[in-house]
Motif scaffolding. Structure first.
Motif, PDB file in Angstrom:
ATOM      1  N   ARG A  64      20.585   0.973   8.945  1.00 18.06           N
ATOM      2  CA  ARG A  64      19.242   0.752   9.833  1.00 18.06           C
ATOM      3  C   ARG A  64      17.985   1.087   9.308  1.00 18.06           C
ATOM      4  N   ALA A  65      18.104   2.186   8.384  1.00 19.81           N
ATOM      5  CA  ALA A  65      16.895   2.709   7.663  1.00 19.81           C
ATOM      6  C   ALA A  65      16.552   1.593   6.590  1.00 19.81           C
ATOM      7  N   PHE A  66      17.523   0.992   5.978  1.00 18.86           N
ATOM      8  CA  PHE A  66      16.855  -0.199   5.080  1.00 18.86           C
ATOM      9  C   PHE A  66      16.302  -1.465   5.691  1.00 18.86           C
ATOM     10  N   ALA A  67      17.013  -1.943   6.860  1.00 23.71           N
ATOM     11  CA  ALA A  67      16.419  -2.734   7.882  1.00 23.71           C
ATOM     12  C   ALA A  67      14.951  -2.572   8.092  1.00 23.71           C
ATOM     13  N   ILE A  68      14.715  -1.430   8.602  1.00 22.93           N
ATOM     14  CA  ILE A  68      13.409  -0.765   9.069  1.00 22.93           C
ATOM     15  C   ILE A  68      12.463  -0.768   7.537  1.00 22.93           C
ATOM     16  N   ALA A  69      13.056  -0.552   6.400  1.00 19.62           N
ATOM     17  CA  ALA A  69      12.095  -0.238   5.591  1.00 19.62           C
ATOM     18  C   ALA A  69      11.694  -2.000   5.139  1.00 19.62           C
ATOM     19  N   VAL A  70      12.415  -2.730   5.209  1.00 20.40           N
ATOM     20  CA  VAL A  70      12.465  -4.254   4.965  1.00 20.40           C
ATOM     21  C   VAL A  70      11.217  -4.777   6.026  1.00 20.40           C
ATOM     22  N   LEU A  71      11.456  -4.338   7.084  1.00 20.01           N
ATOM     23  CA  LEU A  71      10.578  -4.618   8.276  1.00 20.01           C
ATOM     24  C   LEU A  71       8.847  -4.173   8.147  1.00 20.01           C
ATOM     25  N   ALA A  72       9.178  -2.951   7.549  1.00 15.43           N
ATOM     26  CA  ALA A  72       7.677  -2.252   7.240  1.00 15.43           C
ATOM     27  C   ALA A  72       7.090  -2.945   6.241  1.00 15.43           C
ATOM     28  N   VAL A  73       7.871  -3.316   5.214  1.00 13.79           N
ATOM     29  CA  VAL A  73       6.985  -3.885   3.956  1.00 13.79           C
ATOM     30  C   VAL A  73       6.564  -5.258   4.236  1.00 13.79           C
ATOM     31  N   LEU A  74       7.209  -5.984   5.068  1.00 19.61           N
ATOM     32  CA  LEU A  74       6.748  -7.381   5.517  1.00 19.61           C
ATOM     33  C   LEU A  74       5.494  -7.043   6.489  1.00 19.61           C
ATOM     34  N   ALA A  75       5.811  -6.458   7.409  1.00 13.91           N
ATOM     35  CA  ALA A  75       4.602  -6.102   8.381  1.00 13.91           C
ATOM     36  C   ALA A  75       3.267  -5.841   7.822  1.00 13.91           C
ATOM     37  N   VAL A  76       3.331  -4.919   6.582  1.00 18.79           N
ATOM     38  CA  VAL A  76       2.022  -4.453   6.135  1.00 18.79           C
ATOM     39  C   VAL A  76       1.857  -5.289   4.778  1.00 18.79           C
ATOM     40  N   ALA A  77       2.615  -6.288   4.313  1.00 13.84           N
ATOM     41  CA  ALA A  77       2.220  -7.356   3.393  1.00 13.84           C
ATOM     42  C   ALA A  77       0.830  -7.725   3.236  1.00 13.84           C
ATOM     43  N   PRO A  78       0.182  -7.989   4.469  1.00 13.22           N
ATOM     44  CA  PRO A  78      -1.251  -8.518   4.242  1.00 13.22           C
ATOM     45  C   PRO A  78      -2.237  -7.470   3.610  1.00 13.22           C
ATOM     46  N   GLU A  79      -1.916  -6.004   4.105  1.00  8.55           N
ATOM     47  CA  GLU A  79      -2.574  -5.101   3.634  1.00  8.55           C
ATOM     48  C   GLU A  79      -2.670  -4.917   2.129  1.00  8.55           C
ATOM     49  N   TYR A  80      -1.443  -5.214   1.716  1.00 10.05           N
ATOM     50  CA  TYR A  80      -1.416  -5.238   0.193  1.00 10.05           C
ATOM     51  C   TYR A  80      -2.138  -6.330  -0.473  1.00 10.05           C
ATOM     52  N   ALA A  81      -1.961  -7.339   0.130  1.00  6.93           N
ATOM     53  CA  ALA A  81      -2.921  -8.515  -0.279  1.00  6.93           C
ATOM     54  C   ALA A  81      -4.255  -8.425  -0.203  1.00  6.93           C
ATOM     55  N   VAL A  82      -4.908  -7.725   0.768  1.00  6.98           N
ATOM     56  CA  VAL A  82      -6.414  -7.582   0.605  1.00  6.98           C
ATOM     57  C   VAL A  82      -6.806  -6.419  -0.280  1.00  6.98           C
ATOM     58  N   ASP A  83      -5.818  -5.476  -0.437  1.00  3.66           N
ATOM     59  CA  ASP A  83      -6.282  -4.387  -1.424  1.00  3.66           C
ATOM     60  C   ASP A  83      -6.147  -4.909  -2.874  1.00  3.66           C
ATOM     61  N   ALA A  84      -5.133  -5.819  -2.850  1.00  2.77           N
ATOM     62  CA  ALA A  84      -4.840  -6.263  -4.312  1.00  2.77           C
ATOM     63  C   ALA A  84      -5.901  -7.166  -4.877  1.00  2.77           C
TER      64      ALA A  84
END
Length: 461
Positions: A64-84
């Motif tokens: 479950r922790a890994f599934a949630i970690a993947v979810l978290a990365v995908l959900a905040v991917a736009p934040e990575y894009a803006v900062d990048a």
């Protein structure tokens, strides 16, 4: 089961919310600002539902922790894009600590030259990153805690404890989350040191990205757990046989991830433009409005989980998001900056952004002091939100000269940093046994991952 409530109909409804944006993107249709915000916003909403269903379905086959970690990365991917983007512009503009030091703050703010604009974008990268992190705690953690208690009357969420006293009802967290909290504690401690190095450089990247890789390696060794709370679409897909079930999960993750990545930036940019048209300063918009838009998928996903009495999974997702933003986000923007610069470099920032990092780390420190006993009460959530929103409003008032205060933005940030640190330290002192207990649980998670017997009885059972 009626036809309208069938899981595939619900999936179709979520996909329908995204169709307009997909069509606009593929056809290259130009839209006005308001229309772009509306259509991209609906796409984000639909994609968030698909992402939540994908993560819940994945719990059948992976920890479950890994599934949630993947979810978290995908959900905040736009934040990575803006900062990048800002980090790339800073590197391409030749913004280094030495070069930016030759310019005055007014020259950097005006951005009249390539270098000045690069130095300005370096500051914007930090502002966007710190804003996103503080929003995640000040609005995300606090708001979801209140919403969880509010919904408990209908969802009968067993994680909500009703207690005597004013605003004393609390959300209790699964003690398995000790690992995430311990890693977040280490990342927060490192964040206090970042401004002392004159920028974000190679050492920060190695430590923070290494910390996150270690965390993922640890959770991958966790056991796959079954949940009795899975209902609706995820329960339907979990009943599918192999290999169709993982194919569905990958399809949901892939489609929702692409949509979130492509739709959130126009959504955030549109909101920025609307704000600028109404006289809100650029720096304020990029630090607060854009990150709020990019955090929207995460908050929607967690709201969906809480609405299904899965508050533990919801808080796991929020804490995992904070961890990957506090590690991967900081580490990767330094890499992007160096690539654009054409060599190994340190992303510079001014004294104001150093204070922004300190207050963000201090807020994280205080929030961890709240969660150290695996609870967050309504009272504590209100304090988290109150401290966050009061600082934002005071800074806005200073920027717009709405108040005549005897201090500036820098002093305001340092003052709130001290306040967070004092309050957090007082809480840790009161809850020192809970702190030792938390690190004991986290240590046992390491022992279990290495194939050794846990020491703490709660993990040994």
């Amino acid at each position: 089961m009626s036809r309208l409530s069938h899981p595939l109909v619900q999936v179709g409804g979520a996909v329908l919310l995204t169709v307009s944006w997909v069509a606009v993107t593929l056809l290259g249709v130009g839209l006005g600002v308001v229309a772009t915000v509306a259509i991209s916003g609906l796409a984000v909403l639909g994609a968030s539902f698909l992402l939540a269903w994908g993560a819940e379905t994945a719990e059948k086959d992976v920890p479950r922790a890994f599934a949630i970690a993947v979810l978290a990365v995908l959900a905040v991917a736009p934040e990575y894009a803006v900062d990048a983007l800002y980090a790339w512009n800073a590197g391409a503009g030749g913004a280094t600590a030495q070069a930016c030091a030759q310019l005055t703050p007014a020259q950097i703010e005006a951005g009249a030259t390539t270098l000045a604009r690069g130095c300005h974008d370096a500051n914007l990268a930090i502002a966007n990153m710190t804003g996103a992190n503080r929003i995640l705690i000040g609005i995300g953690w606090a708001g979801i805690a209140v919403f969880t208690v509010y919904r408990a009357a209908s969802t009968r969420d067993t994680a909500v404890k009703n207690r005597e006293g004013t605003l004393a009802d609390a959300v209790t967290l699964d003690r398995d989350i000790a690992t995430e909290i311990a890693f977040l504690f280490l990342a927060t401690g490192w964040a206090f040191l970042v401004p002392l190095g004159g920028g974000i450089g190679l050492v920060d990247t190695l430590f923070l990205v290494g910390l996150y890789v270690t965390y993922i390696g640890l959770v991958l060794k966790s056991d796959v757990e079954t949940s009795d709370h899975t209902v609706g679409v995820p329960k339907y897909f979990q009943q599918w046989s192999l290999p169709w079930r993982p194919i569905v999960v990958l399809a949901l993750f892939g489609y929702s991830g692409i949509l979130i990545f492509t739709a959130v930036e126009p959504f955030a940019h549109g909101l920025e433009e609307i704000g600028l048209r109404n006289g809100i300063p650029e720096f304020f918009m990029i630090q607060w409005v854009a990150p709020l838009a990019s955090e929207a998928p995460e908050l929607i996903v967690v709201t969906v989980l809480v609405n299904k009495a899965r508050s533990t999974a919801g808080f796991n997702a929020l804490i995992s998001s904070k961890l990957n933003q506090w590690t991967l986000l900081i580490g990767t923007i330094a890499v992007v900056y160096s690539i654009a610069l054409g060599g190994l470099g340190t992303l510079p920032f001014d004294a104001k952004q150093a204070a922004e990092i300190w207050i963000t780390a201090a807020q994280s420190y205080f929030a961890l002091a709240i969660l150290v006993n695996f609870e967050i009460s309504i009272r504590e959530a209100i304090v988290l939100f109150g401290l966050f929103i009061s600082q934002v409003l005071l800074e806005f008032a200073l920027i717009r000269e709405l108040l005549a205060l005897p201090f500036g933005s820098y002093e305001l940030l340092i003052g709130y940093t001290v306040l967070y640190l004092v309050a957090g330290t007082a809480l840790f002192a009161v809850r020192r046994q809970a702190l030792a207990h938390l690190f004991g649980l986290a240590g046992d998670a390491f022992r279990t991952a290495l194939g050794r017997e846990p020491v703490h009885e709660e993990l040994a059972d």
